[in-house]
Design a protein around this motif. Structure first.
Motif, PDB file in Angstrom:
ATOM      1  N   ASP A 151      45.137  13.778  86.066  1.00 51.82           N
ATOM      2  CA  ASP A 151      45.451  12.353  86.089  1.00 51.82           C
ATOM      3  C   ASP A 151      46.892  12.205  86.581  1.00 51.82           C
ATOM      4  OD1 ASP A 151      45.977   9.692  85.708  1.00 51.82           O
ATOM      5  OD2 ASP A 151      45.564   9.675  83.550  1.00 51.82           O
ATOM      6  N   PHE A 152      47.055  11.921  87.871  1.00 55.97           N
ATOM      7  CA  PHE A 152      48.404  11.825  88.426  1.00 55.97           C
ATOM      8  C   PHE A 152      49.146  10.586  87.933  1.00 55.97           C
ATOM      9  CE2 PHE A 152      46.899  15.151  91.181  1.00 55.97           C
ATOM     10  CZ  PHE A 152      48.045  15.893  91.433  1.00 55.97           C
ATOM     11  N   ASN A 153      48.427   9.670  87.345  1.00 53.12           N
ATOM     12  CA  ASN A 153      49.077   8.510  86.748  1.00 53.12           C
ATOM     13  C   ASN A 153      49.716   8.864  85.399  1.00 53.12           C
ATOM     14  OD1 ASN A 153      49.662   5.638  86.637  1.00 53.12           O
ATOM     15  ND2 ASN A 153      48.060   5.482  85.090  1.00 53.12           N
ATOM     16  N   ASN A 154      49.155   9.881  84.737  1.00 50.41           N
ATOM     17  CA  ASN A 154      49.663  10.295  83.425  1.00 50.41           C
ATOM     18  C   ASN A 154      49.306  11.769  83.214  1.00 50.41           C
ATOM     19  OD1 ASN A 154      50.737  10.219  80.816  1.00 50.41           O
ATOM     20  ND2 ASN A 154      48.816   9.503  79.925  1.00 50.41           N
ATOM     21  N   PRO A 155      49.980  12.691  83.917  1.00 47.08           N
ATOM     22  CA  PRO A 155      49.550  14.090  83.914  1.00 47.08           C
ATOM     23  C   PRO A 155      49.801  14.803  82.588  1.00 47.08           C
ATOM     24  CG  PRO A 155      51.578  13.827  85.175  1.00 47.08           C
ATOM     25  CD  PRO A 155      51.119  12.451  84.813  1.00 47.08           C
ATOM     26  N   ASP A 156      48.901  15.727  82.269  1.00 49.74           N
ATOM     27  CA  ASP A 156      49.016  16.561  81.076  1.00 49.74           C
ATOM     28  C   ASP A 156      49.721  17.856  81.488  1.00 49.74           C
ATOM     29  OD1 ASP A 156      48.686  18.295  78.960  1.00 49.74           O
ATOM     30  OD2 ASP A 156      46.586  17.793  78.594  1.00 49.74           O
ATOM     31  N   PHE A 157      51.026  17.946  81.196  1.00 51.47           N
ATOM     32  CA  PHE A 157      51.792  19.109  81.639  1.00 51.47           C
ATOM     33  C   PHE A 157      51.485  20.358  80.826  1.00 51.47           C
ATOM     34  CE2 PHE A 157      54.608  15.630  83.220  1.00 51.47           C
ATOM     35  CZ  PHE A 157      54.515  15.944  84.564  1.00 51.47           C
ATOM     36  N   ASP A 158      50.901  20.204  79.657  1.00 54.77           N
ATOM     37  CA  ASP A 158      50.464  21.388  78.916  1.00 54.77           C
ATOM     38  C   ASP A 158      49.306  22.063  79.658  1.00 54.77           C
ATOM     39  OD1 ASP A 158      52.321  21.013  76.872  1.00 54.77           O
ATOM     40  OD2 ASP A 158      50.966  19.707  75.735  1.00 54.77           O
ATOM     41  N   LYS A 159      48.448  21.248  80.224  1.00 57.20           N
ATOM     42  CA  LYS A 159      47.290  21.780  80.944  1.00 57.20           C
ATOM     43  C   LYS A 159      47.643  22.173  82.376  1.00 57.20           C
ATOM     44  CE  LYS A 159      42.376  20.711  81.485  1.00 57.20           C
ATOM     45  NZ  LYS A 159      41.333  19.683  81.326  1.00 57.20           N
ATOM     46  N   TRP A 160      48.562  21.413  82.993  1.00 56.62           N
ATOM     47  CA  TRP A 160      48.925  21.626  84.402  1.00 56.62           C
ATOM     48  C   TRP A 160      50.444  21.833  84.510  1.00 56.62           C
ATOM     49  CZ3 TRP A 160      44.239  22.186  86.007  1.00 56.62           C
ATOM     50  CH2 TRP A 160      43.218  21.341  85.572  1.00 56.62           C
ATOM     51  N   PRO A 161      50.971  22.935  83.972  1.00 60.14           N
ATOM     52  CA  PRO A 161      52.427  23.089  83.855  1.00 60.14           C
ATOM     53  C   PRO A 161      53.167  23.122  85.189  1.00 60.14           C
ATOM     54  CG  PRO A 161      51.293  25.141  83.295  1.00 60.14           C
ATOM     55  CD  PRO A 161      50.248  24.087  83.382  1.00 60.14           C
ATOM     56  N   MET A 162      52.535  23.610  86.257  1.00 62.24           N
ATOM     57  CA  MET A 162      53.248  23.727  87.531  1.00 62.24           C
ATOM     58  C   MET A 162      53.540  22.373  88.170  1.00 62.24           C
ATOM     59  SD  MET A 162      53.922  26.743  87.526  1.00 62.24           S
ATOM     60  CE  MET A 162      53.391  27.861  86.246  1.00 62.24           C
ATOM     61  N   LEU A 163      52.837  21.327  87.719  1.00 60.11           N
ATOM     62  CA  LEU A 163      53.134  19.989  88.244  1.00 60.11           C
ATOM     63  C   LEU A 163      54.575  19.578  87.949  1.00 60.11           C
ATOM     64  CD1 LEU A 163      49.974  17.837  87.429  1.00 60.11           C
ATOM     65  CD2 LEU A 163      50.684  18.710  89.651  1.00 60.11           C
ATOM     66  N   LYS A 164      55.163  20.173  86.900  1.00 62.29           N
ATOM     67  CA  LYS A 164      56.549  19.837  86.561  1.00 62.29           C
ATOM     68  C   LYS A 164      57.508  20.215  87.683  1.00 62.29           C
ATOM     69  CE  LYS A 164      56.170  21.840  82.393  1.00 62.29           C
ATOM     70  NZ  LYS A 164      56.476  22.308  81.019  1.00 62.29           N
ATOM     71  N   LYS A 165      57.105  21.189  88.523  1.00 65.26           N
ATOM     72  CA  LYS A 165      57.970  21.643  89.618  1.00 65.26           C
ATOM     73  C   LYS A 165      57.807  20.814  90.891  1.00 65.26           C
ATOM     74  CE  LYS A 165      58.076  26.499  88.175  1.00 65.26           C
ATOM     75  NZ  LYS A 165      58.004  27.902  88.665  1.00 65.26           N
ATOM     76  N   ALA A 166      56.748  20.028  90.944  1.00 66.02           N
ATOM     77  CA  ALA A 166      56.453  19.273  92.167  1.00 66.02           C
ATOM     78  C   ALA A 166      57.412  18.095  92.329  1.00 66.02           C
ATOM     79  CB  ALA A 166      55.012  18.771  92.136  1.00 66.02           C
ATOM     80  N   LYS A 167      57.880  17.899  93.557  1.00 66.43           N
ATOM     81  CA  LYS A 167      58.777  16.777  93.870  1.00 66.43           C
ATOM     82  C   LYS A 167      58.091  15.879  94.892  1.00 66.43           C
ATOM     83  CE  LYS A 167      62.969  19.438  92.991  1.00 66.43           C
ATOM     84  NZ  LYS A 167      64.191  20.033  93.594  1.00 66.43           N
ATOM     85  N   GLY A 168      57.932  14.612  94.526  1.00 62.39           N
ATOM     86  CA  GLY A 168      57.210  13.702  95.399  1.00 62.39           C
ATOM     87  C   GLY A 168      57.836  12.333  95.480  1.00 62.39           C
ATOM     88  N   TYR A 169      57.018  11.359  95.866  1.00 63.55           N
ATOM     89  CA  TYR A 169      57.470   9.989  96.110  1.00 63.55           C
ATOM     90  C   TYR A 169      56.506   9.017  95.439  1.00 63.55           C
ATOM     91  CZ  TYR A 169      59.990  12.184 100.029  1.00 63.55           C
ATOM     92  OH  TYR A 169      60.794  12.978 100.807  1.00 63.55           O
ATOM     93  N   LYS A 170      56.992   7.818  95.157  1.00 65.48           N
ATOM     94  CA  LYS A 170      56.122   6.792  94.573  1.00 65.48           C
ATOM     95  C   LYS A 170      56.553   5.421  95.080  1.00 65.48           C
ATOM     96  CE  LYS A 170      59.114   6.024  90.648  1.00 65.48           C
ATOM     97  NZ  LYS A 170      59.347   5.640  89.303  1.00 65.48           N
ATOM     98  N   THR A 171      55.611   4.499  95.045  1.00 61.00           N
ATOM     99  CA  THR A 171      55.918   3.091  95.317  1.00 61.00           C
ATOM    100  C   THR A 171      54.749   2.256  94.840  1.00 61.00           C
ATOM    101  OG1 THR A 171      56.867   1.594  96.975  1.00 61.00           O
ATOM    102  CG2 THR A 171      54.887   2.800  97.629  1.00 61.00           C
ATOM    103  N   GLU A 172      54.958   0.943  94.781  1.00 59.05           N
ATOM    104  CA  GLU A 172      53.880  -0.011  94.562  1.00 59.05           C
ATOM    105  C   GLU A 172      53.838  -0.953  95.751  1.00 59.05           C
ATOM    106  OE1 GLU A 172      54.267  -1.977  90.788  1.00 59.05           O
ATOM    107  OE2 GLU A 172      53.917  -0.131  89.635  1.00 59.05           O
ATOM    108  N   LEU A 173      52.674  -1.056  96.367  1.00 62.02           N
ATOM    109  CA  LEU A 173      52.504  -1.921  97.534  1.00 62.02           C
ATOM    110  C   LEU A 173      51.980  -3.288  97.108  1.00 62.02           C
ATOM    111  CD1 LEU A 173      50.800   0.399 100.188  1.00 62.02           C
ATOM    112  CD2 LEU A 173      53.224  -0.214 100.005  1.00 62.02           C
ATOM    113  N   GLU A 174      52.513  -4.336  97.737  1.00 57.32           N
ATOM    114  CA  GLU A 174      52.012  -5.690  97.523  1.00 57.32           C
ATOM    115  C   GLU A 174      51.532  -6.260  98.852  1.00 57.32           C
ATOM    116  OE1 GLU A 174      53.691  -8.146  94.666  1.00 57.32           O
ATOM    117  OE2 GLU A 174      55.017  -6.621  93.823  1.00 57.32           O
ATOM    118  N   HIS A 175      50.946  -7.446  98.788  1.00 60.44           N
ATOM    119  CA  HIS A 175      50.330  -8.065  99.972  1.00 60.44           C
ATOM    120  C   HIS A 175      51.293  -8.079 101.168  1.00 60.44           C
ATOM    121  CE1 HIS A 175      47.656 -10.824 102.170  1.00 60.44           C
ATOM    122  NE2 HIS A 175      48.775 -11.370 102.606  1.00 60.44           N
ATOM    123  N   GLY A 176      50.815  -7.562 102.297  1.00 64.41           N
ATOM    124  CA  GLY A 176      51.568  -7.622 103.541  1.00 64.41           C
ATOM    125  C   GLY A 176      52.536  -6.472 103.757  1.00 64.41           C
TER     126      GLY A 176
END
Length: 289
Positions: free
Chosen positions: A186-211
């Motif tokens: 669940d990338f919206n609320n990841p379980d780091f106990d189950k997926w510990p390597m996700l803690k090392k990942a560096k990414g981007y986020k945004t929220e898109l609106e109309h247009g």
């Protein structure tokens, strides 16, 4: 603890020269907030408008069920009249999404509502694709088979986008012979106990609106979650980086066919093996980093 995500840069509008210099050549994402306000689509396109012009069309629907060995590549999970589907979106949350739908072929009048923008890249004009979703529906984290440059134009509502570039593959629990990560993350609320390597990942986020327009560079992983019901249109330009282009050719002509053959031969055991390997390989790579 949330994922290590930085906000995607935003600009009000942009020239072709600035886009090429600051984002395309550096292969960095950007949100352009007011680029399409002169399009008729900006004021016309809404869920209700789509229902008016295409309500009788039967559309393919997808949900977030795990991949099954019997499923064909991008095979729909259900079908529904567009009118009924939009009514469902507005009435209640649903997992059903429309994915990679070439609506402009089935509703030609939509082609009059926008122009292909000049970003300095040759956009593929035959395949503008539409994507629809209801509240809290989401895609799996994936990247596109052709590793294209993608311009994602959002209409109505709000959509969360999480991106990673290909340099983060070692941390994402990528499924081998595939374009997705483990589907139970669940990338919206990841379980780091189950997926510990996700803690090392560096990414981007945004929220898109109309247009608003999101530029996703070549081969970027993307996870999309509809905060409210809405839809988007993607335009794409072929991968120009020789490494990405050759990877795209491999994906289309070799990887996809090999995966389909193995599904037929081994059935669900092939899917289960790939899911196990995603964990084994991710952890192994990180012990040698």
């Amino acid at each position: 603890m949330p994922l290590n995500l930085q906000d995607i840069p935003r600009v009000k509008t942009i020239t072709k020269e600035d886009f090429l210099k600051h984002y395309y050549r550096l292969q960095k994402p950007v949100v352009i907030e007011r680029f399409i306000e002169d399009w008729p689509a900006y004021s016309k396109w809404s869920l209700e408008y789509m229902k008016t012009v295409g309500g009788d069309i039967t559309v393919p629907l997808y949900d977030d069920r795990p991949v099954d060995y019997k499923d064909g590549f991008n095979e729909a999970h259900a079908k529904m009249k567009l009118r009924d589907y939009i009514d469902l979106l507005k009435r209640e949350p649903t997992k059903f999404r429309i994915f990679l739908w070439n609506a402009l072929k089935e509703i030609p009048e939509l082609q009059k509502d926008f122009t292909f923008p000049d970003f300095g890249l040759r956009l593929m004009k035959g395949i503008p694709m539409l994507f629809f979703g209801g509240r809290d529906s989401h895609t799996f984290m994936h990247y596109d088979i052709d590793l294209a440059n993608i311009f994602h134009f959002h209409f109505e509502g709000k959509k969360e986008c999480i991106l990673f570039d290909q340099s983060q593959n070692n941390f994402l629990y990528k499924i081998p012979h595939s374009l997705i990560t483990r589907e139970d993350i669940d990338f919206n609320n990841p379980d780091f106990d189950k997926w510990p390597m996700l803690k090392k990942a560096k990414g981007y986020k945004t929220e898109l609106e109309h247009g608003e327009v999101l530029y996703m560079p070549e081969g970027y992983w993307h996870y999309m979650r509809y905060i409210t019901p809405g839809f988007s249109m993607s335009l794409r330009a072929i991968a120009r980086n020789p490494k990405n282009f050759s990877k795209a050719v491999y994906n289309v002509f070799i990887m996809r066919n090999y995966d389909n053959i193995m599904r037929r031969i081994k059935g669900q055991k092939w899917i289960d093996w790939k899911n196990e390997q995603a964990i084994i390989r991710t952890h192994k790579k990180n012990t040698t980093l």
